[in-house]
Design a protein around this motif. Structure first.
Motif: not given
Lengths: 437, 227, 234
Positions: A53, A141, A145, A211
């Motif tokens: 990220t 991403h 985040l 993610e």
């Protein structure tokens, strides 16, 4: 654009792994991914990498009229942007639910916790105050985040310097950086968000969800805390029922994580300060790691010589008039990759860090490869004998040579690997493996 | 220093233009199909490409891909300046890409300004080209951007810094193609003579060779382990 | 013509590089990344030029995004059932359609058991730039021939298209070395998706990280890494 759907087999695997207290990337339940903080040339520019990220924050300021009900307070304005670069589902300029949520969380974390002294931002009461603007751009991403954004924002605020102002009578003068040194903001405390993902109705929890983990989670708890263990904001989403104990346990974990991350930010700031002092210029973010895998390559200068026969008739004219006024001598070759001395330094640093952690695998945080990139003073090297350059300078240029530099870094960084790229990679790998066996 | 320059000029009978050191990293972001970061001196731009991907029905073109370019400034929201740059970059990319090979799909390029120290548009172009290449999109040729500034005394400065741009009388940015070194796009600011324009183009064409050579080296390095 | 191409085999090419024909009598087959442009051959992707006897040439590039090609076998994720077709995500710009009759032994009465989110391994019957791609899970004789819906378990990972091709190459050194680490099952789709299954969850994890990391490694580095993984796993 459409996002690749999550297949059933991935979902099942992830959930089963979580039940077995394992994670896909080999982390333990409470581990963060690598955190890397780099500062840019500008004051207040900061890039945070949390695993894959990546978030960029830039702090800026301008003089504005204060709010009517608070005439002596400066304004902190936060704006988080989900760049369409970060994920195919993000669209430029669209107010998605996620965007609103993240913005609100960031505001609560930073503005409502009163982490910066807004009264010191007052220039003329009721007329002019500084507005500090924090722009956070999400660039890639890969999960979590919020934490990355909060680290970037607070690190950016700590790094930022606003121009000094002088008041004489009614006149307000804003001094440029040449006239007076810019002044840092006064920061009371550094709130940092820590995210906890809950699975299977809150039975299992993970810190710093990736993610894919975010896509199978049932609920999310975000705790913003500073290193004095003061909770600045707390938010639970996803509609899971949490027990009191769970929240308390999370806040305990958060306090550990926050103190580690705060240390990391302070170290990064310290390194940047040193680099700026020594290098004369600045520490530069985004200057790529030259040693990193084949994917990158940094090259030095290229000089452009138009000989008499350069084709276009115009060149003849150029030849007569010596070009470049603001610039130095003729065939100018900027020192090959000015960032590189700093980088060899950084590389060794990162590796040391890794080794340290290998010694103590039980350590909570897997590794935090903090890398500060420095760009040392630019040097001009002349090409050939055309321009005379003092010996000492030339010597330095030799050191700067990318090849020598790579060798150097290998020397003190790794024991066995002949290639520094390989070495860096290997190390990382080993590390990943650690918790597995 | 300056006088020394003049003497060397006489001796060699050469004029010289310099490009700041530049660097590039490809495939640095995990999500986009292609990504690159391009650095020229202190100017730095990050680029990400998605495509060929699904396209919105309203933007669908039946015989070629829809190219979208977004430039994100570091501070604030994109304004008119960014829109103008987006258009320059988009038109250049459209000219280089063989977009008829992927009809009814979208190619989207996102550029994030990381630091602006002059020659921003040319850095955007270079980052865009590397990202498109990384994404493996079919291209008829490569392109690169070169910025030239003309200072008040009429001297040409290539790859100017922000300060040099500010002090100059005119700033021109050209996109040059790799096949025949022709100008694909030009964007100019300020006033200059036709002669100066020609000089700048000639210089940019020369400079583009260096950049293309750099492209080649960096791609070669990238594939060095898979050969 | 083929001489100038042959000279460059194994070298890195960039879009815009041109090879020109001198005698047109020779035949050359242009694979991915090469296009014929009148009397010239134009390179349109960056990568390494490869050659297959006698006259096949193509550019081997490392891209991530898949573009459907007829006859290629891919792993798809079923995203929807609509009428008598399944919509399958294959990573391309459009969803591919997969008829429920395109499975071995399927009839109008006897529908295959496929749920949304399931993985299917199939090959493209139709794939061109102007039409919706169509997948089938049977070969031309109506046999499954290894294709169909995946069973439970295993993990899907995403790697670059270049790595997938290396995995699928005959006598792939990579696969041989992986086999020696520990036994596992693997299905490789040309769209960059790899499904792996092993005895334990831990092994799957190890495999996934090995595959993700061996993209940019020299054989020596790979050897060392795999050896370490094998020692660690046993």
């Amino acid at each position: 654009m459409r996002e690749t759907p999550l297949s059933n087999c991935e979902r099942q695997f992830l959930l089963k792994a979580i039940e077995e207290k394992k994670r896909l990337d080999g982390r333990q339940t409470y581990d963060y991914r690598n955190i890397k903080i780099t500062f840019g040339t500008d004051y207040g520019c900061c890039i945070v990498d949390l695993g894959k990220t990546r978030v960029l924050a830039q702090v800026s300021c301008e003089l504005v009229a204060p709010k009517e009900n608070r005439p002596t307070e400066g304004i902190l304005f936060l704006s988080l942007e989900l760049s369409p670069m970060a994920s195919p589902i993000f669209e430029a300029g669209r107010q998605s639910e996620l965007l609103v949520k993240l913005n609100r969380l960031l505001e609560r974390c930073l503005r409502n916790s009163k982490c910066i002294d807004t009264e010191s931002l007052c220039v003329v009461s009721g007329e002019k105050v500084w507005q500090i603007r924090v722009d956070v751009h999400v660039l890639n991403h890969e999960g979590n985040l919020m934490d990355a954004a909060s680290i970037a924002a607070i690190a950016g605020l700590c790094h930022f310097r606003r121009p000094d102002v002088g008041i004489q009578g009614d006149e307000v003068t804003v001094y440029g950086p040449e006239e007076r040194d810019p002044v840092p903001l006064s920061i009371y405390h550094m709130p940092i968000c820590v995210s906890f993902a809950f699975f299977l109705e809150g039975t299992y929890l993970l810190v710093d969800p990736s993610e894919r983990e975010e896509r199978v989670m049932d609920g999310l708890l975000v705790i913003a805390m500073n290193k004095h263990r003061e909770i600045c904001s707390i938010q639970s989403s996803g509609g899971i029922m949490l027990l009191k104990d769970q929240v308390l346990r999370c806040s305990k974990i958060a306090s550990v994580k926050v103190s580690e991350i705060t240390d990391l930010i302070n170290r990064a700031l310290e390194n940047d300060r040193k680099a700026r002092k020594e290098g004369g210029k600045f520490g530069f973010a985004e200057l790529m790691a030259v040693q990193r895998i084949t994917a990158l390559k940094s090259d030095e200068v290229s000089i452009e010589m138009s000989d008499g026969d350069a084709g276009a008739p115009s060149v003849a004219i150029t030849t007569e008039s010596p070009p470049e006024v603001g610039r130095v001598p003729s065939p100018v070759v900027r020192a090959p990759g000015a960032g590189q001395v700093g980088e060899s330094l950084e590389n060794a640093w990162g590796l040391e860090q890794l080794e340290e952690e290998e010694d103590q695998p039980g350590d909570e945080v897997m590794d935090e490869g903090l890398e500060i990139k420095e760009e040392n003073q630019r040097q001009e090297k002349s090409k050939g004998e055309v321009v005379v350059i003092s010996d000492s300078e030339e010597e330095e240029v030799v050191i700067l040579n990318p090849k020598t530099q790579v060798k150097e870094s290998t020397l003190h960084a790794s024991q066995s690997q002949p290639q520094s790229t390989g070495a860096a990679k290997k190390k990382k790998k080993q590390q990943k493996k650690k918790p597995v066996h | 220093m300056r006088s020394r320059l003049a003497t060397t000029m006489e001796v060699d009978g050469l004029s010289a233009f310099s490009l700041r050191e530049f660097g590039c990293e490809q495939n640095l972001l995990s999500r986009p199909d292609g990504s690159s970061s391009f650095v020229q001196g202190d100017t730095s731009v990050l680029a990400g490409v998605y495509g060929p991907a699904e396209v919105k029905i309203s933007k669908e073109i039946y015989d070629r891909a829809t190219m979208e370019v977004v430039i994100q400034p570091k501070v604030g929201l994109p304004g008119v300046k960014e829109r103008a740059r987006e258009q320059c970059v988009r038109e250049t990319c459209e000219a280089a890409l063989l977009s008829t090979l992927h009809p009814r799909s979208s190619l989207s390029l996102v550029l994030q300004v990381v630091h602006d120290d002059g020659s921003l548009l040319s850095c955007c172009l270079n980052a865009a080209c590397m990202a498109l290449m990384d994404a493996g999109l079919p291209m008829g040729c490569l392109f690169c951007g070169v910025t030239c500034a003309i200072d008040p005394e009429g001297h040409i400065v290539t790859d100017p810094t922000a300060q040099q741009e500010k002090d100059s009388r005119a700033v021109m940015t050209f996109a040059i193609d790799s096949a025949q070194h022709r100008v694909m796009m030009s964007s100019t600011k300020g006033s200059f003579s036709v002669n100066e324009l020609q000089q700048c183009i000639a210089v940019s064409q020369r400079a583009s060779e260096k950049i293309f050579q750099f492209y080649r080296e960096s791609v070669r390095r990238r594939y060095s382990k898979t050969v | 013509m083929s001489d100038c191409l042959k000279e460059k085999v194994g070298e890195v090419l960039l879009p815009g590089d041109i090879f020109s024909f001198e005698n047109t009598s020779e035949k050359v087959i242009c694979g991915p990344g090469l296009r014929r442009n009148g009397d010239e051959v134009l390179v349109c992707k960056s990568g390494i030029l490869r050659h297959k006897h006698p006259n096949m040439y193509w550019v081997d590039s490392q891209q991530k995004r898949y573009v459907p090609v007829k006859g290629e076998s891919v792993i798809g994720i079923v995203t929807a059932k609509s009428g008598d077709v399944f919509k399958v995500d294959v990573g391309g710009s459009e969803l591919a359609s997969l008829s429920y009759l395109a499975f071995e032994g399927a009839t109008k009465r006897n529908r295959p058991n496929v749920q949304v989110g399931d993985l299917v391994y199939g090959q493209f019957l139709i794939a061109n730039k102007d039409m919706e791609p169509e997948l089938v899970c049977i070969d031309s004789c109506g046999r499954a021939n290894g294709m169909g819906v995946f069973g439970a378990g295993g993990l899907l990972i995403k790697v670059s298209l270049g790595l997938v091709r290396r995995l699928l190459a005959q006598q792939s050194a990579l696969v041989k070395e992986l086999e020696q680490v520990f036994p596992f099952e693997m299905v490789v789709g040309l769209n960059g998706r790899v499904w792996v299954k092993a005895q334990s969850m831990q092994r799957v994890q190890v495999l996934a990280s090995l595959l993700e990391s061996c993209e940019n490694m020299t054989p020596q580095q790979r050897h060392a890494l795999f050896r370490r993984a094998a020692n660690g796993a046993s």
